[in-house]
Design an enzyme around this catalytic site. Structure first.
Site, PDB file in Angstrom:
ATOM      1  N   SER A 182       0.885  -1.071  -0.101  1.00  0.00           N
ATOM      2  CA  SER A 182      -0.015  -0.018  -0.021  1.00  0.00           C
ATOM      3  C   SER A 182       0.825   1.343   0.064  1.00  0.00           C
ATOM      4  O   SER A 182       1.397   1.677  -0.876  1.00  0.00           O
ATOM      5  CB  SER A 182      -0.891  -0.145   1.261  1.00  0.00           C
ATOM      6  OG  SER A 182      -1.956   0.992   1.243  1.00  0.00           O
ATOM      7  N   ASP A 213       9.539   5.106 -10.451  1.00  0.00           N
ATOM      8  CA  ASP A 213       9.139   5.487 -11.801  1.00  0.00           C
ATOM      9  C   ASP A 213       9.699   7.194 -12.061  1.00  0.00           C
ATOM     10  O   ASP A 213       9.735   7.449 -13.095  1.00  0.00           O
ATOM     11  CB  ASP A 213       7.552   5.762 -11.515  1.00  0.00           C
ATOM     12  CG  ASP A 213       6.925   4.355 -11.869  1.00  0.00           C
ATOM     13  OD1 ASP A 213       7.764   3.374 -11.458  1.00  0.00           O
ATOM     14  OD2 ASP A 213       5.735   4.325 -11.979  1.00  0.00           O
ATOM     15  N   LYS A 219      -0.606  -4.526  -3.187  1.00  0.00           N
ATOM     16  CA  LYS A 219      -2.080  -3.683  -3.124  1.00  0.00           C
ATOM     17  C   LYS A 219      -1.937  -2.301  -3.808  1.00  0.00           C
ATOM     18  O   LYS A 219      -1.261  -1.290  -3.366  1.00  0.00           O
ATOM     19  CB  LYS A 219      -2.025  -3.487  -1.575  1.00  0.00           C
ATOM     20  CG  LYS A 219      -3.430  -2.860  -0.996  1.00  0.00           C
ATOM     21  CD  LYS A 219      -3.424  -2.461   0.312  1.00  0.00           C
ATOM     22  CE  LYS A 219      -4.586  -2.065   0.874  1.00  0.00           C
ATOM     23  NZ  LYS A 219      -4.835  -0.696   0.624  1.00  0.00           N
TER      24      LYS A 219
END
Length: 531
Positions: A296, A307, A321
């Protein structure tokens, strides 16, 4: 033989008789319909059960179980929180709760105090690590097979209220009586922040709570004062928490305007969350550690840095998640946590792993990773090409099953460690460390600091022999080679566990670091980057 043939006939006749009797008793009732004003089919069923069931039903329990089952059918993270469970579920994320300020474990059906929180209510009245709570108020609690939840319900309570305890202390005759005034007890999310060497700082975060950002900034500030030039940020075992806290933490690593995460749901328009200011860690080389229990909010931070080509992710594939829950209060002060959106990393990937409706299979998927060899070899991990994404600098990343680290560190598949691993996984090393500390607490108190303990304390052959004997009593035996490996490993891990019993996490992590393979790989990566 004849009676065996007759038995099914009697069963059918009895069943038919029951049906006919029901029809007779309720003449015309089968056609009766009720109109529950403004209600649903669920309300209708509850009305019939409440009025016509053969016994008086526990309506509240039925509703709770029905709502919980409904949430589970939606997805694995939507959940119902009953009134009884509400504080237990929410306290860890609030940053504090009202209680007496101790860490405990149930040891042979007795509440054993592992640590007393500094400055807390229990320390103020004289409660000590190693004490056993025998009575709470006038209730005997020793040898009563209590659960952790039972103990917390007895010891927690509103700030300002009092609770009486009678404790047994090694070396003291009789029971000692204390009256403790409950107070706000902080729950920390930063387990530890310390310098690994003169350049590399280490900070481990256990959750993303209401106090995480302030704790994180304080920890980083302390490390910078000590000369930190590189950081290892440990998110292993961190199951998540507040989205806002994750965004604020990621913001400290990224330049202003960088996309951190975006969310979108059926009734939740797409919302972009970007870095809003110059981060205090923008210019510091960073490594983020993750594992299969990082979930999460942890994955939001790791995904944002990965990224944005910021830092290096090291470890093993994270949980997976990618769903966002909102907590919605119900009329009786229970609540539901309802999934209202999915979140996406800056490259557009949702890292939510598949769910087929079997909650147990979903939660135990990490064991499947062990069985299929993923934890021992990166080659065992396969992502579909459709889940492939590319970062601005051309690095390939994947969605649909957690965050895959940039550098994968497998478990060591070494048969010589099998014996030692069994001792550890059965909890015997932890148990021995607790028992040893408990028996020798007075002499161990001469070590006033972690550094003094590390330099002065030695795991002796006699201690190891006692551990081997304990394992043998549990049917765990090893070869001479395996015992030699276990002896070497015990020098580090057993000592680290004893240090934790004496100094909490500040004692454990520095002593455990030499055998932490993921951490050592991260140190190596940072040292390479500055050569």
């Amino acid at each position: 033989m004849e009676s065996n043939r007759i038995r099914p006939i009697w069963t059918a006749l009895l069943l038919l008789a029951g049906i006919l009797m029901g029809l007779y008793i309720n003449k015309g009732l089968g056609k009766r319909q009720v109109n529950v004003e403004g209600g649903s089919k669920f309300d209708e069923v509850m009305w019939y059960v409440g009025n016509d069931y053969v016994e008086v039903p526990n309506a509240q329990q039925l509703q709770d179980e029905a709502i919980a089952a409904m949430m589970e059918k939606l997805d694995p993270h939507s959940a119902y929180i009953s009134l009884d469970e509400f504080n237990e579920v929410n306290d860890p994320l609030l940053g504090s709760f009202d209680g007496i300020g101790v860490q405990f474990r149930l040891e042979k059906d007795t509440i054993a105090i592992v640590n007393v929180i500094k400055g807390g209510p229990s320390e103020k009245v004289g409660i000590m690590a190693g004490d056993r709570i025998i009575y709470v108020d006038d209730t005997l609690v020793a040898s009563k097979k209590l659960t952790n939840e039972d103990v917390m319900r007895k010891l927690k309570g509103p700030k300002g209220t009092k609770v009486g305890v009678r404790v047994l202390r090694r070396g003291v005759e009789g029971l000692l009586d204390y009256t403790i005034t409950r107070d706000a007890i902080p729950t920390y999310s930063v387990d530890i922040a310390y310098m690994l060497d003169e350049n590399i700082g280490y900070l481990k975060l256990s959750k993303f709570s209401a106090t995480t950002v302030s704790e994180f900034k304080k920890g980083i500030g302390d490390l910078e004062e000590q000369g930190m030039k590189q950081l290892i940020f440990d998110l292993r075992g961190n199951s998540g928490g507040y989205l806002a806290a994750a965004v604020d933490i990621a913001d400290e690593f990224l330049s202003k305007g960088s996309l951190i995460v975006y969310t979108e749901g059926r009734n939740r328009p797409r919302q972009y969350m970007k870095a809003r200011h110059r981060g205090m860690l923008e210019d510091i080389p960073v490594v983020v550690l993750i594992d299969s229990e990082s979930a999460s909010a942890s994955e939001i931070v790791a995904g944002a840095l990965q990224d944005n080509d910021r830092g290096t992710i090291i470890g093993r594939r994270s949980f997976g998640k990618g769903l966002v829950q909102e907590q919605i209060m119900l009329s009786d002060n229970s609540a539901i946590r309802l999934t209202v959106a999915r979140y996406y990393t800056p490259t557009g990937r949702c890292i939510q792993k598949p769910y087929n409706g079997d909650i147990e299979e979903y939660l135990l998927e990490s064991y499947e990773r062990y069985e299929n060899g993923e934890l021992f070899s990166e080659d065992s991990i396969h992502f579909a090409d459709s889940l492939k994404y590319t970062t601005p600098k051309g690095k390939t990343v994947y969605g649909g099953g957690g965050i895959m680290p940039d550098i994968y560190v497998p478990l060591v598949d070494d048969s010589t460690e099998y014996y030692f691993n069994r001792i550890v996984n059965k909890g015997l090393l932890y148990q021995y460390a607790f028992d040893y500390t408990d028996r020798h607490r007075r002499e161990l108190q001469r070590y006033k600091t972690v550094e003094a303990f590390d330099k002065g304390f030695v795991v002796t052959d006699a201690m190891f022999d006692a551990l081997v004997a304990m394992a043998g009593e549990k049917g765990i035996k090893g070869t001479e080679e395996q015992r030699q490996v276990a002896r070497r490993e015990s020098d580090i891990l057993l000592k680290a566990y004893i240090a934790r019993d004496l100094f909490d996490d500040e004692g454990f992590y520095p002593l455990y670091a030499p055998m932490d393979e993921v951490l050592q790989r991260a140190i190596e990566e940072l040292q390479i980057s500055v050569r």
